[in-house]
Structure formats: C-alpha cells, structure tokens
Design a protein around this motif. Structure first.
Motif, mmCIF file in Angstrom:
data_model
loop_
_atom_site.group_PDB
_atom_site.id
_atom_site.type_symbol
_atom_site.label_atom_id
_atom_site.label_comp_id
_atom_site.label_asym_id
_atom_site.label_seq_id
_atom_site.Cartn_x
_atom_site.Cartn_y
_atom_site.Cartn_z
ATOM 1 N N GLY A 146 1.132 -0.569 -0.154
ATOM 2 C CA GLY A 146 -0.046 -0.064 0.332
ATOM 3 C C GLY A 146 1.316 1.568 -0.086
ATOM 4 O O GLY A 146 1.874 1.304 -0.471
ATOM 5 N N GLU B 71 0.669 -4.629 2.962
ATOM 6 C CA GLU B 71 0.036 -4.446 2.763
ATOM 7 C C GLU B 71 -0.356 -5.751 3.390
ATOM 8 O O GLU B 71 -1.304 -6.945 4.502
ATOM 9 C CB GLU B 71 -1.095 -4.567 2.174
ATOM 10 C CG GLU B 71 -1.706 -3.030 2.102
ATOM 11 C CD GLU B 71 -2.844 -2.292 2.968
ATOM 12 O OE1 GLU B 71 -3.082 -3.655 3.692
ATOM 13 O OE2 GLU B 71 -2.408 -1.348 2.951
ATOM 14 N N THR C 240 -6.849 -8.162 3.119
ATOM 15 C CA THR C 240 -7.289 -6.841 3.150
ATOM 16 C C THR C 240 -8.328 -6.443 2.462
ATOM 17 O O THR C 240 -8.043 -6.828 1.602
ATOM 18 C CB THR C 240 -6.785 -5.790 3.862
ATOM 19 O OG1 THR C 240 -5.702 -5.023 2.669
ATOM 20 C CG2 THR C 240 -5.405 -5.490 5.180
ATOM 21 N N TYR D 157 -8.301 -3.929 0.680
ATOM 22 C CA TYR D 157 -7.226 -3.084 -0.438
ATOM 23 C C TYR D 157 -6.791 -4.269 -1.362
ATOM 24 O O TYR D 157 -6.393 -3.817 -2.312
ATOM 25 C CB TYR D 157 -6.254 -2.446 0.704
ATOM 26 C CG TYR D 157 -5.254 -2.099 -0.442
ATOM 27 C CD1 TYR D 157 -5.419 -0.710 -1.151
ATOM 28 C CD2 TYR D 157 -3.858 -2.593 -1.014
ATOM 29 C CE1 TYR D 157 -3.769 -0.322 -1.779
ATOM 30 C CE2 TYR D 157 -2.456 -1.945 -1.526
ATOM 31 C CZ TYR D 157 -3.277 -1.063 -1.964
ATOM 32 O OH TYR D 157 -1.676 -0.857 -2.699
#
Ligand SMILES: Nc1ncnc2c1ncn2[C@@H]1O[C@H](COP(=O)(O)OP(=O)(O)O)[C@@H](O)[C@H]1O
Ligand SMILES: [Mg+2]
Length: 394
Positions: free
Chosen positions: A211, A216, A230, A232
């Motif tokens: 990220g 991440e 996640t 994301y």
C-alpha cells in the motif's frame, strides 16, 4: 538472506516513501514487491544496494548490517537489473556482459568465457549475438543481456526493478518463463519489483503487496489470491483472483481420478468386463510402456462378443497434461478439446500415465490450495469460486 528491520525512508521534501518496513527474504527465495506506482517499491530496492540510505531502521544482508559495508563491495554481492537496461552503446554484447568481471580485475579471457556462458544461459547464442552492439538487438534481447550482465560475477542476490516492463506482452511472458527456468538453475535470492499483479503471482515464491509505503500482505501467491488480508489487497489483486489462482496452483497426483485402464493388446472382452465392474462409460487405453494412447468408450467394448482387441477400437487422445502443470492449463485444455476429463502424465518419468483430472477434481484442488496455504484463515472467510463461476468469467 535479506532482512529489513523497521526501515523508514523520508525524502528531503518530507515524502515518506517507506514507512516502518520489516520483512525477511530467505536464501534462494524469489520475492516480488508489487503495488501501484509511487508506493515505495523502488525506494525499498535501492536501499538494499545503498543507492538510497534509510532514514531509520536497519537492513541486513546474510547477517551483516549493510550500513557497515563499503557500498562498492556491497554491490559486488548484488546483481541489479532495471528497465532501461543501461547497456554501453559502444561496447559489444559480450563486452557489456563481462563489465563486472572486468571491473573485478578478472583476466580478459576468463571474463569473456564467463560472459559467453551467461549469454547462452539467458538464451542468446554468443557466436551470433556476442559481437553485436546493443542497438542491433530487440528490446527483449537487450533485457536478456541485462540479466546476463547482472549474473556475471555470480552474486548471491539479484535486485530487479520492473526488468520486463518495457517489452510487449508476448515477449514479456517469454522472458518471465525463461527467467523462472534460469532461477531454478541458479537459485539466487531475488527481490523483483513490478506493478503487474499477474507478473508478481507468476514469478514470486512469495509476494509483498504494497500500500502507501507499507506492506499490506506478505504471503504465497495462492494465499494472497485465495485469502486477501485486507479489502485493499482484495481490490488490488482483482475480482478475477479465482482465475488467477488457477495459474499458481499445480496439479498434484492426489488430485487425480483413477478410471478403468486397459492396454492396447487386451482382448475387447477384458475391457468390457472392467468397465462393467467399475460402472464406467469409458476406459483409458495405455500402450505397452504404460504411456497414454487414448481411450475407449463403453459402446465400442460392447461389441467385444465379436472378438478382437482394444487396439481395433481405441481412440487417440492428443490432449494431456504434465504433472505439476498449473490447474489453469488443465482447465484450458479441457475447454479447447471440449473434454470432460484430461489425462495427466509424469513427464519426468517418461510419460507414464498417472490418472485423470476432471472439473470436479479441479474444483477440489483449488480448495486444497487454500487449505494448505491459509490454515490460519477461518474457513468462512475463504471464498472459493466454483468451476462454473470460473467458466463464466473466463
Ligand atoms: N528522490 C526523491 N525525492 C523525493 N521524493 C521521492 C524521490 N524518489 C521517490 N520519491 C517519492 O517517494 C514515493 C515512492 O517512490 P518509489 O519508491 O519510486 O515508488 P515506486 O517504485 O513504487 O513507484 C513516491 O511518492 C515518489 O514520488
Ligand atoms: Mg519504481
């Protein structure tokens, strides 16, 4: 082999490019760093060979804190490949490849010998390409020279920053395959930067999804695709992650069904009996060396009363899959031949027949790939797309 401990990089203008990064890359491991442009991948990489110094934290190479190693000596232990290969235009391919041995003071003959060996290793014929100049090569060939040059002094570590980013998709895929073969031979510890998730999952033993300035998720490709940590990451790997996972999950022997098997020289009556006892509609036909010949349908064997051998009614089967091939290849082959099953053979064992892969077994294999890789993830959070979904979206 490479260890980051709480590494932060802030540029003079206040940009925090990398924020408290900690991770470790094992010896011989290929780790891809993947994320959108500007997330800190190149900064991470350049801190390893001290082209950039961290603001905070420490980086270790094989247990040594790299801030205590002279940068020039450090870089001898680290091959570096970038997108704009940076070959010397007025030096031949062979001379370019021998750059580092030359700098290290190797004898000229030994350096050229090593360079020729490496060109060969990356798929360039030194007697054809060795005396050419960089502008006389295609983009893909120049990238190969870049890889050969980075390997010339046999460094234990390779840093690669979007090395295949500037070539067209077909050449890129070929370079990726060649690089995987090469890596299987040389087993370097590799940090490979890319913004392309397909490339990252294809090449990486593990992948670090970035990220802004942070990792991440750092996991095997199958886990990142099967169980994104996640929202994301889920978004970054894409809605078709089920399809992508097909390409990173290999076919294993335990994934295969065992249909009835007959041999070419068996009497037709034997085949009839075997099919009847197993309640099957077809049997796999093998030759005298237990290699795949094809198959025989039940209605053909039913004519066995008239005598004859399996050989007279067997049909050829051209489609097969080597053990260890990605499930995606199995699925693609099934679609291409409009087949409900596909034979899997042991290529290393001379083509011996091992069993068949079916759509149902393929689905189970996808599940297995998650179970094995994401044991810590609660089952309910792991979405497994059915083969039907995969088929619809492909
Ligand atoms: N020399 C620099 N000075 C200031 N900011 C920089 C410098 N180099 C990179 N950056 C910034 O740091 C962030 C990370 O850059 P970079 O590591 O090159 O990202 P990536 O390789 O993932 O595209 C970006 O916001 C970029 O603009
Ligand atoms: Mg970059």
């Amino acid at each position: 082999m490479i260890r980051f401990e709480h590494v932060t990089k802030r540029y003079a203008d206040g940009t925090t490019a990398v924020d408290d990064l900690s991770f470790e890359v094992a010896e011989g491991e290929l780790v891809t760093l993947v994320g959108p442009s500007g997330c800190g991948k190149t900064t991470t990489m350049k801190m390893v060979n001290r082209l950039i110094e961290p603001t905070e934290g420490r980086i270790f190479l094989d247990g040594d804190d790299i801030s205590t190693i002279d940068p020039v000596r450090l870089r001898r232990r680290i091959g570096y490949v970038i997108q704009q290969v940076g070959l010397f235009p007025h030096r031949t391919v062979l001379e370019n490849t021998a750059t580092v041995p030359h700098l290290l003071g190797w004898k000229r003959g030994k350096g050229r010998e090593r360079a020729a060996e490496l060109l060969d290793l990356v798929g360039l014929d030194p007697s054809v390409h060795g005396d050419r100049y960089p502008e006389q090569l295609s983009g893909g060939q120049r990238q190969r020279v870049g890889v050969a040059r980075a390997l010339a002094a046999d460094p234990p570590v390779l840093l690669m920053d979007e090395p295949f980013g500037a070539v067209d998709p077909v050449v890129r895929e070929r370079l990726q395959n060649e690089f995987l073969k090469l890596q299987a031979q040389v087993r370097k510890t590799v940090l490979f930067v890319t913004h392309d998730i397909e490339e990252a999952v294809r090449l990486g033993d593990r992948i670090a999804v970035y990220g802004q300035g942070r990792i991440e998720q750092f996991d095997s490709p199958a886990t990142v695709l099967g169980a994104p940590a996640t929202p994301y990451v889920a978004d970054f790997v894409g809605a078709d992650r089920g399809l992508k996972r097909l390409s990173v999950t290999p076919v294993e022997e335990s994934d295969l069904d065992q249909p009835p098997v007959v041999h070419l020289d068996d009497p037709l009556a034997t085949a009839t009996e075997r099919l009847r006892s197993q309640g099957a509609r077809w049997a796999v036909v093998l030759d005298g060396r237990d290699n795949l010949h094809g198959w025989i349908p039940a209605d053909a064997t039913a004519r066995g009363a008239a005598g004859g051998a399996v050989r007279d009614h067997a049909r050829r089967m051209e489609a097969w899959l080597p053990l260890g091939a990605p499930l995606k290849q199995g699925f693609a082959t099934m679609l291409q031949h409009d087949a409900g099953w596909i034979a899997v053979v042991d290529e290393e064992g001379g083509g011996r027949f091992l069993g068949v892969l079916t759509p149902a077994r393929l689905h189970e294999a996808l599940r297995r790939s998650i179970d094995a890789d994401a044991q810590d993830v609660p089952r309910a959070e792991v979405a497994v797309e059915t083969v039907a979904t995969v088929a619809r979206t492909s």
